[in-house]
Design a protein around this motif. Sequence first.
Motif, PDB file in Angstrom:
ATOM      1  N   LYS A 130     -10.440   7.220  -5.240  1.00  0.00           N
ATOM      2  CA  LYS A 130     -10.971   6.218  -4.314  1.00  0.00           C
ATOM      3  C   LYS A 130     -12.501   6.254  -4.339  1.00  0.00           C
ATOM      4  N   HIS A 131     -13.120   5.091  -4.243  1.00  0.00           N
ATOM      5  CA  HIS A 131     -14.585   5.009  -4.172  1.00  0.00           C
ATOM      6  C   HIS A 131     -14.992   4.464  -2.817  1.00  0.00           C
ATOM      7  N   ASN A 132     -15.623   5.308  -2.019  1.00  0.00           N
ATOM      8  CA  ASN A 132     -16.178   4.941  -0.705  1.00  0.00           C
ATOM      9  C   ASN A 132     -15.146   4.396   0.285  1.00  0.00           C
ATOM     10  N   HIS A 133     -13.902   4.792   0.131  1.00  0.00           N
ATOM     11  CA  HIS A 133     -12.914   4.443   1.159  1.00  0.00           C
ATOM     12  C   HIS A 133     -11.745   5.416   1.065  1.00  0.00           C
ATOM     13  N   ALA A 134     -11.011   5.517   2.164  1.00  0.00           N
ATOM     14  CA  ALA A 134      -9.898   6.464   2.238  1.00  0.00           C
ATOM     15  C   ALA A 134      -8.579   5.748   2.480  1.00  0.00           C
ATOM     16  N   ALA A 135      -8.500   4.502   2.068  1.00  0.00           N
ATOM     17  CA  ALA A 135      -7.296   3.718   2.335  1.00  0.00           C
ATOM     18  C   ALA A 135      -6.076   4.324   1.653  1.00  0.00           C
ATOM     19  N   LEU A 136      -4.952   4.259   2.356  1.00  0.00           N
ATOM     20  CA  LEU A 136      -3.684   4.651   1.761  1.00  0.00           C
ATOM     21  C   LEU A 136      -3.153   3.529   0.873  1.00  0.00           C
ATOM     22  N   ARG A 137      -3.203   2.305   1.408  1.00  0.00           N
ATOM     23  CA  ARG A 137      -2.677   1.140   0.692  1.00  0.00           C
ATOM     24  C   ARG A 137      -3.463  -0.110   1.075  1.00  0.00           C
ATOM     25  N   HIS A 138      -3.325  -1.156   0.249  1.00  0.00           N
ATOM     26  CA  HIS A 138      -3.837  -2.495   0.561  1.00  0.00           C
ATOM     27  C   HIS A 138      -2.668  -3.466   0.366  1.00  0.00           C
ATOM     28  N   GLN A 139      -1.621  -3.285   1.171  1.00  0.00           N
ATOM     29  CA  GLN A 139      -0.379  -4.015   0.946  1.00  0.00           C
ATOM     30  C   GLN A 139      -0.378  -5.385   1.627  1.00  0.00           C
ATOM     31  N   ARG A 140       0.460  -6.273   1.103  1.00  0.00           N
ATOM     32  CA  ARG A 140       0.632  -7.616   1.660  1.00  0.00           C
ATOM     33  C   ARG A 140       1.592  -7.565   2.847  1.00  0.00           C
ATOM     34  N   PRO A 141       1.247  -8.201   3.968  1.00  0.00           N
ATOM     35  CA  PRO A 141       2.176  -8.218   5.100  1.00  0.00           C
ATOM     36  C   PRO A 141       3.446  -9.004   4.815  1.00  0.00           C
ATOM     37  N   SER A 142       3.360  -9.967   3.898  1.00  0.00           N
ATOM     38  CA  SER A 142       4.492 -10.845   3.626  1.00  0.00           C
ATOM     39  C   SER A 142       5.687 -10.128   3.003  1.00  0.00           C
ATOM     40  N   THR A 143       5.461  -8.933   2.450  1.00  0.00           N
ATOM     41  CA  THR A 143       6.556  -8.184   1.822  1.00  0.00           C
ATOM     42  C   THR A 143       6.875  -6.899   2.591  1.00  0.00           C
ATOM     43  N   THR A 144       6.616  -6.896   3.871  1.00  0.00           N
ATOM     44  CA  THR A 144       6.892  -5.724   4.708  1.00  0.00           C
ATOM     45  C   THR A 144       8.319  -5.200   4.555  1.00  0.00           C
ATOM     46  N   PRO A 145       9.357  -6.054   4.578  1.00  0.00           N
ATOM     47  CA  PRO A 145      10.712  -5.509   4.415  1.00  0.00           C
ATOM     48  C   PRO A 145      10.912  -4.729   3.122  1.00  0.00           C
ATOM     49  N   ILE A 146      10.260  -5.157   2.056  1.00  0.00           N
ATOM     50  CA  ILE A 146      10.373  -4.442   0.787  1.00  0.00           C
ATOM     51  C   ILE A 146       9.728  -3.065   0.906  1.00  0.00           C
ATOM     52  N   HIS A 147       8.588  -2.994   1.577  1.00  0.00           N
ATOM     53  CA  HIS A 147       7.928  -1.699   1.794  1.00  0.00           C
ATOM     54  C   HIS A 147       8.813  -0.779   2.629  1.00  0.00           C
ATOM     55  N   CYS A 148       9.668  -1.377   3.440  1.00  0.00           N
ATOM     56  CA  CYS A 148      10.567  -0.600   4.296  1.00  0.00           C
ATOM     57  C   CYS A 148      11.867  -0.217   3.592  1.00  0.00           C
ATOM     58  N   GLY A 149      12.029  -0.655   2.359  1.00  0.00           N
ATOM     59  CA  GLY A 149      13.199  -0.254   1.604  1.00  0.00           C
ATOM     60  C   GLY A 149      14.263  -1.304   1.396  1.00  0.00           C
ATOM     61  N   TYR A 150      14.038  -2.529   1.889  1.00  0.00           N
ATOM     62  CA  TYR A 150      15.024  -3.593   1.714  1.00  0.00           C
ATOM     63  C   TYR A 150      14.791  -4.319   0.385  1.00  0.00           C
ATOM     64  N   PRO A 151      15.869  -4.701  -0.304  1.00  0.00           N
ATOM     65  CA  PRO A 151      15.716  -5.439  -1.564  1.00  0.00           C
ATOM     66  C   PRO A 151      15.058  -6.799  -1.340  1.00  0.00           C
ATOM     67  N   ARG A 152      14.423  -7.304  -2.383  1.00  0.00           N
ATOM     68  CA  ARG A 152      13.729  -8.586  -2.299  1.00  0.00           C
ATOM     69  C   ARG A 152      14.678  -9.729  -1.945  1.00  0.00           C
ATOM     70  N   ASN A 153      15.926  -9.637  -2.377  1.00  0.00           N
ATOM     71  CA  ASN A 153      16.888 -10.711  -2.106  1.00  0.00           C
ATOM     72  C   ASN A 153      17.767 -10.438  -0.883  1.00  0.00           C
ATOM     73  N   SER A 154      17.381  -9.454  -0.070  1.00  0.00           N
ATOM     74  CA  SER A 154      18.185  -9.106   1.103  1.00  0.00           C
ATOM     75  C   SER A 154      18.043 -10.154   2.200  1.00  0.00           C
ATOM     76  N   LEU A 155      19.023 -10.184   3.105  1.00  0.00           N
ATOM     77  CA  LEU A 155      18.966 -11.090   4.245  1.00  0.00           C
ATOM     78  C   LEU A 155      17.759 -10.783   5.113  1.00  0.00           C
ATOM     79  N   GLU A 156      17.446  -9.505   5.284  1.00  0.00           N
ATOM     80  CA  GLU A 156      16.296  -9.094   6.104  1.00  0.00           C
ATOM     81  C   GLU A 156      15.001  -9.659   5.538  1.00  0.00           C
ATOM     82  N   MET A 157      14.863  -9.609   4.211  1.00  0.00           N
ATOM     83  CA  MET A 157      13.653 -10.135   3.579  1.00  0.00           C
ATOM     84  C   MET A 157      13.584 -11.647   3.711  1.00  0.00           C
ATOM     85  N   GLN A 158      14.695 -12.333   3.539  1.00  0.00           N
ATOM     86  CA  GLN A 158      14.709 -13.793   3.629  1.00  0.00           C
ATOM     87  C   GLN A 158      14.381 -14.274   5.036  1.00  0.00           C
ATOM     88  N   GLN A 159      14.921 -13.594   6.033  1.00  0.00           N
ATOM     89  CA  GLN A 159      14.633 -13.973   7.427  1.00  0.00           C
ATOM     90  C   GLN A 159      13.169 -13.702   7.764  1.00  0.00           C
TER      91      GLN A 159
END
Length: 286
Positions: free
Chosen positions: A109-138
């Motif tokens: 890392k250069h001048n920052h201590a970030a863990l991630r720079h993730q997109r909010p739109s794919t939160t269910p995927i970050h939580c372990g749900y498949p991209r085609n899951s009902l949770e992700m679609q909703q």
Amino acid sequence: MTPLSNLHGRVLEYLIVEEIIKIQPGITLTQRAKSAQDRDVDKLREINPTLLQQLNWATYALLSKWLEPQFHVSKQAPITIDRLPDQNQTDVTDIRITLPGDTVNLSIKHNHAALRHQRPSTTPIHCGYPRNSLEMQQFKQQYQEITRSFMLQTGQAEFFADLPYPLIEQSLYTPVCDLVAQFINAHSHVCTSNLFEYLVGSKDYYKIIVDTHTQKLKIHHFASIQAPTSLTAIVNRQYVELTLNNGWQIAMRLHTASSRLKKSPSLKFDTKALTSLLPGTIVSYP
């Protein structure tokens, strides 16, 4: 991550690999590492010369004051170096050094201590749900409803800077953060371990933070971390704050990833650990 931040990170990775080769010429680079080194050598000309000197000093200090004393790279063989792509789901390693009896994973890392720079739109995927899951679609449908509603309020504006900040915060940042927090809390039985592993990393590694403002290297060892079994997400304006029962607190700050509004706003989280229980080392340079 901004283009400039990405440039600085790539240059640092390049310099570190080249410095290791200097102290152990018999090192083998994977084909992926060779390709990354060939790609990034031209990036040195894109860096401000003063900053490049700083990065060279920092790289030399990392090798001479920490990596070599810790792992005796110059005295070991065979050694293989790999450079990993950014799209690894839970492996945050940038440089992997395989020694005869050990593997050293480095996240740079250069001048920052970030863990991630993730997109909010794919939160269910970050939580372990498949991209085609009902949770992700909703979730996707609810996310798009928020962004469409926001865009209807932007009029003829082409840039975020043309909008009053309260509109951005109240009609975009906070609603998106609310959606993310609500999803995490409603699915905490799945999100707790998966989201933590995604944000923090699934493998033991050393996070190397090169701070060119203070001329210090901050090295944190992410190893033997107790997995959480519960978490709570709360919203504070443009932040989603996570409290986990393993002692970690994590803040995810929502921000725009592009200055242009386009057809839909481009958003990312800047995710940092507020509290953690990790050993750390400070190395000064030059």
